[in-house]
Design an enzyme around this catalytic site. Structure first.
Site, PDB file in Angstrom:
ATOM      1  N   LYS A   1      42.881  52.878 -17.304  1.00 43.25           N
ATOM      2  CA  LYS A   1      43.816  53.799 -17.957  1.00 43.25           C
ATOM      3  C   LYS A   1      45.028  53.034 -18.485  1.00 43.25           C
ATOM      4  O   LYS A   1      45.830  52.518 -17.702  1.00 43.25           O
ATOM      5  CB  LYS A   1      44.303  54.860 -16.963  1.00 43.25           C
TER       6      LYS A   1
ATOM      7  N   CYS B   1      57.655  41.269 -17.096  1.00 44.51           N
ATOM      8  CA  CYS B   1      58.047  41.463 -15.695  1.00 44.51           C
ATOM      9  C   CYS B   1      58.701  40.214 -15.123  1.00 44.51           C
ATOM     10  O   CYS B   1      59.611  40.301 -14.304  1.00 44.51           O
ATOM     11  CB  CYS B   1      56.846  41.871 -14.858  1.00 44.51           C
TER      12      CYS B   1
ATOM     13  N   GLU C   1      51.386  45.094  -8.860  1.00 46.14           N
ATOM     14  CA  GLU C   1      52.243  44.109  -9.538  1.00 46.14           C
ATOM     15  C   GLU C   1      53.394  44.891 -10.158  1.00 46.14           C
ATOM     16  O   GLU C   1      53.191  45.660 -11.103  1.00 46.14           O
ATOM     17  CB  GLU C   1      51.458  43.353 -10.621  1.00 46.14           C
TER      18      GLU C   1
ATOM     19  N   GLU D   1      67.064  45.692 -13.392  1.00 44.97           N
ATOM     20  CA  GLU D   1      66.081  45.064 -14.279  1.00 44.97           C
ATOM     21  C   GLU D   1      66.231  45.706 -15.656  1.00 44.97           C
ATOM     22  O   GLU D   1      65.891  46.876 -15.839  1.00 44.97           O
ATOM     23  CB  GLU D   1      64.661  45.313 -13.737  1.00 44.97           C
TER      24      GLU D   1
HETATM   25  P1  NAD Z   1      55.383  52.668 -15.171  1.00 41.88           P
HETATM   26  O1  NAD Z   1      55.365  52.468 -13.712  1.00 41.88           O
HETATM   27  O2  NAD Z   1      56.188  53.761 -15.757  1.00 41.88           O
HETATM   28  O3  NAD Z   1      53.893  52.935 -15.717  1.00 41.88           O
HETATM   29  C1  NAD Z   1      52.839  52.040 -15.464  1.00 41.88           C
HETATM   30  C2  NAD Z   1      51.525  52.794 -15.536  1.00 41.88           C
HETATM   31  O4  NAD Z   1      51.474  53.736 -14.463  1.00 41.88           O
HETATM   32  C3  NAD Z   1      51.303  53.600 -16.801  1.00 41.88           C
HETATM   33  O5  NAD Z   1      49.950  53.518 -17.164  1.00 41.88           O
HETATM   34  C4  NAD Z   1      51.646  55.021 -16.357  1.00 41.88           C
HETATM   35  O6  NAD Z   1      51.005  56.025 -17.115  1.00 41.88           O
HETATM   36  C5  NAD Z   1      51.109  55.015 -14.946  1.00 41.88           C
HETATM   37  N1  NAD Z   1      51.703  56.010 -14.041  1.00 41.88           N
HETATM   38  C6  NAD Z   1      52.870  56.674 -14.163  1.00 41.88           C
HETATM   39  N2  NAD Z   1      53.090  57.473 -13.086  1.00 41.88           N
HETATM   40  C7  NAD Z   1      52.025  57.290 -12.270  1.00 41.88           C
HETATM   41  C8  NAD Z   1      51.683  57.794 -10.987  1.00 41.88           C
HETATM   42  N3  NAD Z   1      52.458  58.658 -10.329  1.00 41.88           N
HETATM   43  N4  NAD Z   1      50.540  57.358 -10.423  1.00 41.88           N
HETATM   44  C9  NAD Z   1      49.747  56.463 -11.040  1.00 41.88           C
HETATM   45  N5  NAD Z   1      50.027  55.941 -12.265  1.00 41.88           N
HETATM   46  C10 NAD Z   1      51.158  56.358 -12.868  1.00 41.88           C
HETATM   47  O7  NAD Z   1      55.776  51.252 -15.751  1.00 41.88           O
HETATM   48  P2  NAD Z   1      56.031  50.839 -17.274  1.00 41.88           P
HETATM   49  O8  NAD Z   1      57.334  51.442 -17.677  1.00 41.88           O
HETATM   50  O9  NAD Z   1      54.814  51.129 -18.085  1.00 41.88           O
HETATM   51  O10 NAD Z   1      56.169  49.250 -17.168  1.00 41.88           O
HETATM   52  C11 NAD Z   1      57.384  48.607 -16.971  1.00 41.88           C
HETATM   53  C12 NAD Z   1      57.513  48.101 -15.563  1.00 41.88           C
HETATM   54  O11 NAD Z   1      56.347  47.382 -15.205  1.00 41.88           O
HETATM   55  C13 NAD Z   1      58.671  47.156 -15.340  1.00 41.88           C
HETATM   56  O12 NAD Z   1      59.327  47.457 -14.143  1.00 41.88           O
HETATM   57  C14 NAD Z   1      58.010  45.791 -15.223  1.00 41.88           C
HETATM   58  O13 NAD Z   1      58.752  44.841 -14.501  1.00 41.88           O
HETATM   59  C15 NAD Z   1      56.720  46.148 -14.599  1.00 41.88           C
HETATM   60  N6  NAD Z   1      55.692  45.153 -14.896  1.00 41.88           N
HETATM   61  C16 NAD Z   1      55.235  44.363 -13.882  1.00 41.88           C
HETATM   62  C17 NAD Z   1      54.304  43.384 -14.142  1.00 41.88           C
HETATM   63  C18 NAD Z   1      53.784  42.499 -13.031  1.00 41.88           C
HETATM   64  O14 NAD Z   1      52.744  41.874 -13.214  1.00 41.88           O
HETATM   65  N7  NAD Z   1      54.422  42.430 -11.892  1.00 41.88           N
HETATM   66  C19 NAD Z   1      53.831  43.206 -15.434  1.00 41.88           C
HETATM   67  C20 NAD Z   1      54.313  44.031 -16.450  1.00 41.88           C
HETATM   68  C21 NAD Z   1      55.243  45.005 -16.155  1.00 41.88           C
END
Ligand code: NAD
Length: 476
Positions: free
Chosen positions: A171, A278, A244, A375
């Site tokens: 997804k 990230c 992650e 962040e």
């Molecule tokens: P997010 O947590 O809002 O969303 C990530 C994914 O989770 C999306 O597909 C979203 O639809 C889904 N999602 C949302 N609510 C959910 C729930 N309750 N249960 C399951 N899935 C759900 O994050 P984002 O805004 O898309 O990404 C940005 C963040 O991701 C930043 O904090 C960044 O640091 C982090 N990030 C981490 C890494 C890593 O490898 N550590 C890599 C890229 C981004």
């Protein structure tokens, strides 16, 4: 192949229209340019059922065949590089060079993962018994990805999950579903039906996945706040989870560096993908003896970088990906302004259409200011002064997260000593953002759980099975 602008769910080898759709916005223009399918809970059930049905045959295939098919995913990306790159720039906003890089790295990643085997280990072979440790696939893996690097992060999950013998329901983020849906569509000609199912929808679809009783593992990349919800929900069925999450990575610059020489790498380490990475350097601690020189070189380098619509030639950095993130970054800028911080460049959001924020560098704001503590996930970078190593290590570690960090010095021994003291899953010395399919990547503290990449990452897509066998002659 030229991609059409039609997007479907891929479930059990078939392309399915969800009935309902949602609009996908180009962040450079703020215009909806495509509609993505909005999957219902029934679609999720169908995708999981298809993955479950495909699991016995897929996991029963010799690993050598699965390795070939993982490599074939890379070939599919390579064969369609131009179109994937164009689509990523449209939906994510990054420059075409950034999108090309994402596709190239994704393709080579598949080849790298395809090198891996999962051999059993004999830990005892005595006259009494043999003891063997095997790594068996878990079943259906739910892969949930964010919007910053949609294809590469999907590949980081798909390739090892499939190689280990699992089937997958993937997804993407609702902000960037299109390239992932196209990948799902194209891979239906590469993989057996049901092995990879791609579904798009809102955040609730992610939550339904973490609740689903027939998903055995969730591999999640996203924010720390959502990661906590994933873990909570997965606990109900004791799903395995790899998380992650976010970070607030520190770069530490010692006084013995050549400021001009390190400025380009340090700049890109902070601002690549408009700082929506990230593991971007999100706080740069510079020794006071060299602070002005490093700050000057960073600003001079930044002046050579062009911000604009990523689809246009000559643009290096695109907009912030979505309105929510745009508002968050603007609020950090406004807070810095209100606190009287000095900007070495940028500081004012660009007017007009598109979620554009200019490269913004803040001059030594207080350690407890929002721009340092939060962040940003956008092109706002605080530079901070330090004079004492113990102090800077303490400040770098003084955060609830621990994803990565970097140390910059011409003295490898000194840099190494500092690296070992950082509470982060990755530390780079005199480089940054280096990733390899062989190097485990994990977050300490609230940056995550488990690891991706390398053997550690691959094993996270398996269960451990120990088989002991008493020798017949010993038993009698
Ligand atoms: P997010 O947590 O809002 O969303 C990530 C994914 O989770 C999306 O597909 C979203 O639809 C889904 N999602 C949302 N609510 C959910 C729930 N309750 N249960 C399951 N899935 C759900 O994050 P984002 O805004 O898309 O990404 C940005 C963040 O991701 C930043 O904090 C960044 O640091 C982090 N990030 C981490 C890494 C890593 O490898 N550590 C890599 C890229 C981004």
């Amino acid at each position: 192949m030229v991609f059409n602008n039609q997007y479907s769910l891929s479930i059990n080898g078939k392309m399915i229209s969800a009935g309902k759709t949602f609009g996908v916005v180009n962040p450079a223009t703020e215009e909806v340019f495509a509609e993505a399918p909005d999957a219902s809970r029934t679609h999720l059930d169908e995708a999981v059922a298809a993955a479950k049905a495909a699991f016995p045959a897929w996991s029963g295939r010799p690993i050598v065949e699965r390795k070939e098919l993982v490599a074939a995913i890379g070939k599919c990306l390579e064969d369609n590089r131009e179109e994937f790159s164009r689509l990523i720039t449209l939906e994510q906003g990054k420059s075409r060079a950034g999108s090309d890089f994402e596709i190239d790295l994704s393709a080579s990643w598949c080849r790298g993962v395809a090198e891996y085997d999962l051999p059993a280990t004999i830990i005892e072979d005595s006259s009494e018994r043999t003891v063997e440790v095997r790594h068996t696939p878990i079943g259906v893996v739910g892969a949930i990805t964010p919007w910053n690097v949609p294809i590469l992060i999907a590949i980081w999950k798909l390739a090892p999950a499939l190689l280990a013998g699992n089937t997958v329901v993937l997804k993407p983020s609702p902000f960037t579903p299109l390239a992932t849906l196209k990948l799902g569509e194209l891979l239906q000609d590469v993989l057996p039906a049901g092995v990879l199912n791609v579904i798009s929808g809102g955040n609730e679809l992610g939550q339904w996945m973490t609740d689903h009783p027939d998903i055995g593992k969730v591999s999640f990349t996203g924010s720390t706040a959502t990661g906590k919800k994933v873990m909570e929900s997965a606990s109900k069925t004791l799903k395995r989870v790899t998380l992650e999450l976010g970070g607030n990575d520190a770069a530490i610059v010692l006084p013995d560096v050549d400021p001009k020489a390190i400025a380009p790498a340090l700049f890109w380490g902070a601002f690549f993908n408009s700082a929506q990475v990230c593991v971007a350097a999100k706080r740069v601690y510079i020794h006071e003896d060299i602070y002005d020189a490093v700050a000057h070189e960073l600003v001079e380098f930044a002046k050579t970088v062009t911000v604009g619509d990523g689809a246009q030639q000559g643009v290096d950095l695109g907009p912030v990906q979505n309105r929510m993130q745009f508002e968050k970054v603007k609020s950090l800028l406004a807070d810095s302004k209100a606190q009287g911080h000095r900007f070495l460049m940028g500081g004012e959001p660009s007017g007009g259409k598109g979620y554009f924020i200019p490269i913004s560098i803040v001059d030594n704001p207080p350690e407890n200011s929002r721009v340092v503590v939060e962040e940003a996930f956008g092109p706002v970078l605080p530079l901070l002064k330090f004079s004492d190593i113990d102090d800077v290590v303490q400040r770098a570690n003084n955060t609830l997260t621990g994803l990565a960090g970097s140390v910059w010095s011409s003295d490898p021994k000194k840099a190494r000593e500092i690296a070992e003291r950082l509470e982060t899953g990755t530390v780079w010395i005199n480089e940054i953002l280096f990733f390899s399919p062989d190097a485990p990547f994990s977050g300490h503290k609230q940056s995550g759980l488990g690891a991706e990449h390398g053997m550690e990452g691959l094993l996270e897509f398996t269960n451990t099975q120990t088989i002991t066998s008493k020798k017949l002659e010993a038993a009698s």
